[in-house]
Design an enzyme around this catalytic site. Structure first.
Site, PDB file in Angstrom:
ATOM      1  CG  ASP A 110      -0.145   6.913   3.902  1.00 60.42           C
ATOM      2  OD1 ASP A 110      -1.228   6.338   3.751  1.00 60.42           O
ATOM      3  OD2 ASP A 110       0.953   6.306   3.976  1.00 60.42           O
TER       4      ASP A 110
ATOM      5  CD  GLU B 230      -7.008   2.197   7.888  1.00 61.12           C
ATOM      6  OE1 GLU B 230      -6.377   2.836   7.036  1.00 61.12           O
ATOM      7  OE2 GLU B 230      -6.551   1.209   8.489  1.00 61.12           O
TER       8      GLU B 230
ATOM      9  N   GLY C 211       4.291  -3.525   4.314  1.00 58.62           N
ATOM     10  CA  GLY C 211       5.631  -4.127   4.387  1.00 58.62           C
ATOM     11  C   GLY C 211       5.848  -5.224   3.359  1.00 58.62           C
TER      12      GLY C 211
ATOM     13  N   GLY D 165       0.852  -1.976  -0.906  1.00 56.40           N
ATOM     14  CA  GLY D 165       1.106  -2.375  -2.295  1.00 56.40           C
ATOM     15  C   GLY D 165       2.464  -3.012  -2.589  1.00 56.40           C
TER      16      GLY D 165
HETATM   17  O1  G3H Z   1       0.213   3.694   3.231  1.00 60.47           O
HETATM   18  C1  G3H Z   1       1.245   3.128   2.841  1.00 60.47           C
HETATM   19  C2  G3H Z   1       1.226   1.791   2.264  1.00 60.47           C
HETATM   20  O2  G3H Z   1       0.086   1.101   2.513  1.00 60.47           O
HETATM   21  C3  G3H Z   1       2.521   1.092   2.149  1.00 60.47           C
HETATM   22  O3  G3H Z   1       2.533  -0.322   2.161  1.00 60.47           O
HETATM   23  O4  G3H Z   1       4.950  -0.651   2.525  1.00 60.47           O
HETATM   24  O5  G3H Z   1       3.499  -2.528   1.799  1.00 60.47           O
HETATM   25  O6  G3H Z   1       4.042  -0.674   0.247  1.00 60.47           O
HETATM   26  P1  G3H Z   1       3.835  -1.088   1.657  1.00 60.47           P
HETATM   27 CA    CA Z   2       2.841  -4.904   1.447  1.00 56.40          CA
END
Ligand code: G3H
Ligand code: CA
Length: 286
Positions: free
Chosen positions: A79, A131, A183, A213
């Protein structure tokens, strides 16, 4: 099934696969355990910090064992891999999917490195996600500024630029920024679904990945999974569930056996994973 087969199945089936960050055996158990119970494909992923904490080879072996034991379609994703060397190490360690994040680099450098990563990954039949627009926010601190102020400033993805980037690099998956902040914030995140439709129209043959997410409006997520979004990353909500539960356990007991202290925290992380799997529509899709 290859990683591409798993993503293609999700695209054709109108669901997305949860990409859950794992930071050790506890979160790994939570994600794999839930995937097994719900018979869902899942992506296990680790950021730079998580990879360094667990160890790149250790993580690859842990996931390999889980694949053998469960027979589930589990993919291991690097990631936000920041450079070619880290991506190469992950490929050599046995990862199934590489997210190269060159969004902080000058565009030409991002493109040149992404091309190199694609070349190496494709030689191993591994898909690459890329990205161009840095996905704002952070998954590691809960006391953050309200996202509405961060979102301003034309930081969202330009579909035309995305199209050029994909053409020039050959990435299989594109991660755009449509308001999906990393976040959790005081206000629920709303996605720019019109922009998502434009990105999809510009990239009809490219899989889309949705970061950030956690803390997103669930109706927006349900609409997003009906597009070419096949992967949704979730981290913060898992971390919050783990930390809050562990903190409560520690306050409530004199127990010192470490493995007994994490049991309840793992259970709470599992509940978050289950909710996301159901929301993304991947339950029973193996
Ligand atoms: O790559 C990790 C995610 O995009 C985490 O985002 O902390 O908002 O779930 P999140
Ligand atoms: Ca988020």
């Amino acid at each position: 099934m290859t990683a591409i087969d798993i993503l293609t199945k999700a695209k054709n089936g109108g669901y997305a696969i949860g990409a859950f960050n794992v930071a050790g055996i506890e979160t790994l158990k939570a994600v794999v355990g839930t995937a097994k119970e719900l018979q869902s494909p899942v992506i296990l992923e680790a950021s730079d910090g998580e990879v360094k904490y667990v160890g790149i080879k250790e993580l690859a072996y842990l996931v390999k064992i889980q694949k053998e034991e469960t027979g589930l379609p589990l993919l291991l994703n690097l990631d936000h891999g920041k450079d070619f060397e880290t991506c190469k190490q992950a490929i050599e360690a046995g990862f199934d999917y590489i997210h190269f994040d060159g969004s902080n680099l000058p565009v030409a450098e991002n493109i040149a490195t992404a091309k190199e990563v694609v070349k190496l990954a494709h030689a191993h039949a591994i898909p690459v996600e890329g990205e161009i627009d840095h996905i704002q926010g952070s998954s590691s601190d809960r006391t953050k500024e309200d996202p509405r102020t961060i979102q301003q400033g034309g930081l969202y993805t330009d579909p035309e630029k995305a199209q050029k980037f994909v053409e020039q690099t050959g990435v299989d998956v594109f991660a755009g920024f449509i308001g999906n902040l990393h976040g959790i914030y005081a206000q629920e995140i709303r996605l720019d679904l019109n922009l998502l439709a434009q990105i999809e129209a510009a990239l009809p043959h490219t899989f889309l990945s949705l970061h950030g997410g956690s803390g997103v409006n669930e109706e927006d997520i349900k609409k997003a999974v009906k597009t070419n979004v096949v992967k949704i990353n979730v981290n913060s909500e898992l971390r919050v569930a783990y930390k809050m539960t562990l903190q409560a356990t520690l306050n409530a007991t004199n127990e010192i056996a470490i493995y007994k202290l994490t049991t309840q925290a793992i259970e709470e992380v599992k509940k978050v994973v289950a909710r996301k799997i159901r929301l993304f529509g991947s339950e029973g899709k193996i």
